[in-house]
Scaffold this motif. Structure first.
Motif, PDB file in Angstrom:
ATOM      1  N   LYS A   2       0.834  -1.189   0.000  1.00  0.00           N
ATOM      2  CA  LYS A   2       0.000   0.000   0.000  1.00  0.00           C
ATOM      3  C   LYS A   2       0.878   1.252   0.000  1.00  0.00           C
ATOM      4  N   ILE A   3       0.560   2.184  -0.859  1.00  0.00           N
ATOM      5  CA  ILE A   3       1.257   3.460  -0.908  1.00  0.00           C
ATOM      6  C   ILE A   3       0.383   4.485  -0.186  1.00  0.00           C
ATOM      7  N   GLU A   4       0.988   5.258   0.658  1.00  0.00           N
ATOM      8  CA  GLU A   4       0.258   6.193   1.492  1.00  0.00           C
ATOM      9  C   GLU A   4       0.059   7.545   0.806  1.00  0.00           C
ATOM     10  N   TYR A   5      -0.914   8.246   1.292  1.00  0.00           N
ATOM     11  CA  TYR A   5      -1.170   9.633   0.917  1.00  0.00           C
ATOM     12  C   TYR A   5       0.096  10.432   1.237  1.00  0.00           C
ATOM     13  N   LEU A   6       0.560  11.228   0.309  1.00  0.00           N
ATOM     14  CA  LEU A   6       1.820  11.960   0.502  1.00  0.00           C
ATOM     15  C   LEU A   6       1.769  12.926   1.680  1.00  0.00           C
ATOM     16  N   TYR A   7       0.585  13.381   2.025  1.00  0.00           N
ATOM     17  CA  TYR A   7       0.464  14.361   3.097  1.00  0.00           C
ATOM     18  C   TYR A   7      -0.131  13.762   4.364  1.00  0.00           C
ATOM     19  N   LYS A   8       0.011  12.452   4.515  1.00  0.00           N
ATOM     20  CA  LYS A   8      -0.452  11.787   5.726  1.00  0.00           C
ATOM     21  C   LYS A   8       0.379  12.322   6.896  1.00  0.00           C
ATOM     22  N   ASN A   9      -0.316  12.620   7.986  1.00  0.00           N
ATOM     23  CA  ASN A   9       0.308  13.157   9.202  1.00  0.00           C
ATOM     24  C   ASN A   9       0.971  14.520   8.990  1.00  0.00           C
ATOM     25  N   ILE A  10       0.530  15.237   7.962  1.00  0.00           N
ATOM     26  CA  ILE A  10       1.033  16.587   7.700  1.00  0.00           C
ATOM     27  C   ILE A  10      -0.144  17.559   7.806  1.00  0.00           C
ATOM     28  N   GLU A  11       0.120  18.683   8.455  1.00  0.00           N
ATOM     29  CA  GLU A  11      -0.921  19.685   8.641  1.00  0.00           C
ATOM     30  C   GLU A  11      -1.353  20.266   7.288  1.00  0.00           C
ATOM     31  N   PHE A  12      -2.648  20.495   7.144  1.00  0.00           N
ATOM     32  CA  PHE A  12      -3.239  21.031   5.926  1.00  0.00           C
ATOM     33  C   PHE A  12      -2.729  22.444   5.654  1.00  0.00           C
ATOM     34  N   THR A  13      -2.347  22.706   4.392  1.00  0.00           N
ATOM     35  CA  THR A  13      -1.868  24.028   3.974  1.00  0.00           C
ATOM     36  C   THR A  13      -2.504  24.404   2.641  1.00  0.00           C
ATOM     37  N   SER A  14      -2.283  25.629   2.230  1.00  0.00           N
ATOM     38  CA  SER A  14      -2.812  26.067   0.941  1.00  0.00           C
ATOM     39  C   SER A  14      -2.123  25.329  -0.212  1.00  0.00           C
ATOM     40  N   ASN A  15      -0.850  24.965  -0.053  1.00  0.00           N
ATOM     41  CA  ASN A  15      -0.160  24.225  -1.110  1.00  0.00           C
ATOM     42  C   ASN A  15      -0.760  22.832  -1.303  1.00  0.00           C
ATOM     43  N   ILE A  16      -1.180  22.209  -0.234  1.00  0.00           N
ATOM     44  CA  ILE A  16      -1.849  20.910  -0.342  1.00  0.00           C
ATOM     45  C   ILE A  16      -3.193  21.106  -1.034  1.00  0.00           C
ATOM     46  N   ALA A  17      -3.907  22.145  -0.658  1.00  0.00           N
ATOM     47  CA  ALA A  17      -5.204  22.438  -1.280  1.00  0.00           C
ATOM     48  C   ALA A  17      -5.058  22.640  -2.787  1.00  0.00           C
ATOM     49  N   LYS A  18      -3.964  23.301  -3.210  1.00  0.00           N
ATOM     50  CA  LYS A  18      -3.737  23.546  -4.646  1.00  0.00           C
ATOM     51  C   LYS A  18      -3.612  22.258  -5.438  1.00  0.00           C
ATOM     52  N   GLU A  19      -3.180  21.185  -4.805  1.00  0.00           N
ATOM     53  CA  GLU A  19      -3.073  19.906  -5.496  1.00  0.00           C
ATOM     54  C   GLU A  19      -4.398  19.169  -5.571  1.00  0.00           C
ATOM     55  N   ILE A  20      -5.251  19.376  -4.582  1.00  0.00           N
ATOM     56  CA  ILE A  20      -6.514  18.646  -4.516  1.00  0.00           C
ATOM     57  C   ILE A  20      -7.619  19.338  -5.323  1.00  0.00           C
ATOM     58  N   ILE A  21      -7.659  20.655  -5.299  1.00  0.00           N
ATOM     59  CA  ILE A  21      -8.744  21.412  -5.947  1.00  0.00           C
ATOM     60  C   ILE A  21      -8.948  21.045  -7.416  1.00  0.00           C
ATOM     61  N   PRO A  22      -7.910  21.050  -8.271  1.00  0.00           N
ATOM     62  CA  PRO A  22      -8.150  20.734  -9.685  1.00  0.00           C
ATOM     63  C   PRO A  22      -8.728  19.335  -9.906  1.00  0.00           C
ATOM     64  N   ALA A  23      -8.294  18.374  -9.114  1.00  0.00           N
ATOM     65  CA  ALA A  23      -8.809  17.013  -9.279  1.00  0.00           C
ATOM     66  C   ALA A  23     -10.289  16.933  -8.929  1.00  0.00           C
ATOM     67  N   ILE A  24     -10.686  17.645  -7.904  1.00  0.00           N
ATOM     68  CA  ILE A  24     -12.104  17.658  -7.533  1.00  0.00           C
ATOM     69  C   ILE A  24     -12.920  18.394  -8.586  1.00  0.00           C
ATOM     70  N   LEU A  25     -12.407  19.520  -9.084  1.00  0.00           N
ATOM     71  CA  LEU A  25     -13.139  20.259 -10.118  1.00  0.00           C
ATOM     72  C   LEU A  25     -13.191  19.481 -11.430  1.00  0.00           C
ATOM     73  N   LEU A  26     -12.204  18.675 -11.699  1.00  0.00           N
ATOM     74  CA  LEU A  26     -12.235  17.835 -12.896  1.00  0.00           C
ATOM     75  C   LEU A  26     -13.405  16.862 -12.814  1.00  0.00           C
ATOM     76  N   LYS A  27     -13.654  16.345 -11.629  1.00  0.00           N
ATOM     77  CA  LYS A  27     -14.734  15.378 -11.426  1.00  0.00           C
ATOM     78  C   LYS A  27     -16.108  16.053 -11.407  1.00  0.00           C
ATOM     79  N   TYR A  28     -16.208  17.209 -10.744  1.00  0.00           N
ATOM     80  CA  TYR A  28     -17.512  17.826 -10.517  1.00  0.00           C
ATOM     81  C   TYR A  28     -17.798  19.053 -11.380  1.00  0.00           C
ATOM     82  N   SER A  29     -16.922  19.404 -12.281  1.00  0.00           N
ATOM     83  CA  SER A  29     -17.116  20.499 -13.221  1.00  0.00           C
ATOM     84  C   SER A  29     -17.176  21.862 -12.535  1.00  0.00           C
ATOM     85  N   THR A  30     -18.298  22.221 -11.967  1.00  0.00           N
ATOM     86  CA  THR A  30     -18.450  23.506 -11.297  1.00  0.00           C
ATOM     87  C   THR A  30     -18.979  23.268  -9.894  1.00  0.00           C
TER      88      THR A  30
END
Length: 124
Positions: A2-30
């Motif tokens: 099993k490969i872990e989430y790269l940000y496991k046990n790391i505090e949430f930051t805006s840089n982490i959000a920048k990686e997740i946002i496009p993937a979610i918008l790709l799935k949900y459009s708007t």
């Protein structure tokens, strides 16, 4: 293995959000900003990331501003976000370097974006 989430046990930051946002918008459009904020933060937490000591909304709003300046996302109307047509074209041509959820390889038990809808409903 099993490969872990790269940000496991790391505090949430805006840089982490920048990686997740496009993937979610790709799935949900708007998505409405409030819904996007919930989904991004929940995605991080459910995959083993740590809560932020700061305000998660502030971190995500910073990420949204940065992604908007880089012409990755846009606001079709106030309070809503989507990927820009320019960025979607890059995705189709395989030129994007951002639409990759932050995993080294596909984990065995990744929390799917679809599951976030149900998790958000359960939290409310």
């Amino acid at each position: 293995m099993k490969i872990e989430y790269l940000y496991k046990n790391i505090e949430f930051t805006s840089n982490i959000a920048k990686e997740i946002i496009p993937a979610i918008l790709l799935k949900y459009s708007t998505l409405k900003r409030e819904k996007l904020i919930e989904m991004v933060y929940l995605y991080h937490i459910l995959n083993g990331g740590l809560e932020t000591k700061n305000n998660e909304k502030s971190n995500i709003k910073t990420a949204l501003t940065d992604l908007k300046e880089k012409e990755i996302i846009e606001q079709p109307k106030i309070g809503y976000y989507q990927l820009t047509e320019k960025y979607q074209a890059k995705i189709k041509l395989g030129e994007d370097n951002l639409i990759k959820l932050p995993f080294e390889r596909q984990p065995e038990e990744e929390v799917e974006v679809e599951d976030l809808e149900e998790e958000v409903k359960n939290l409310c």
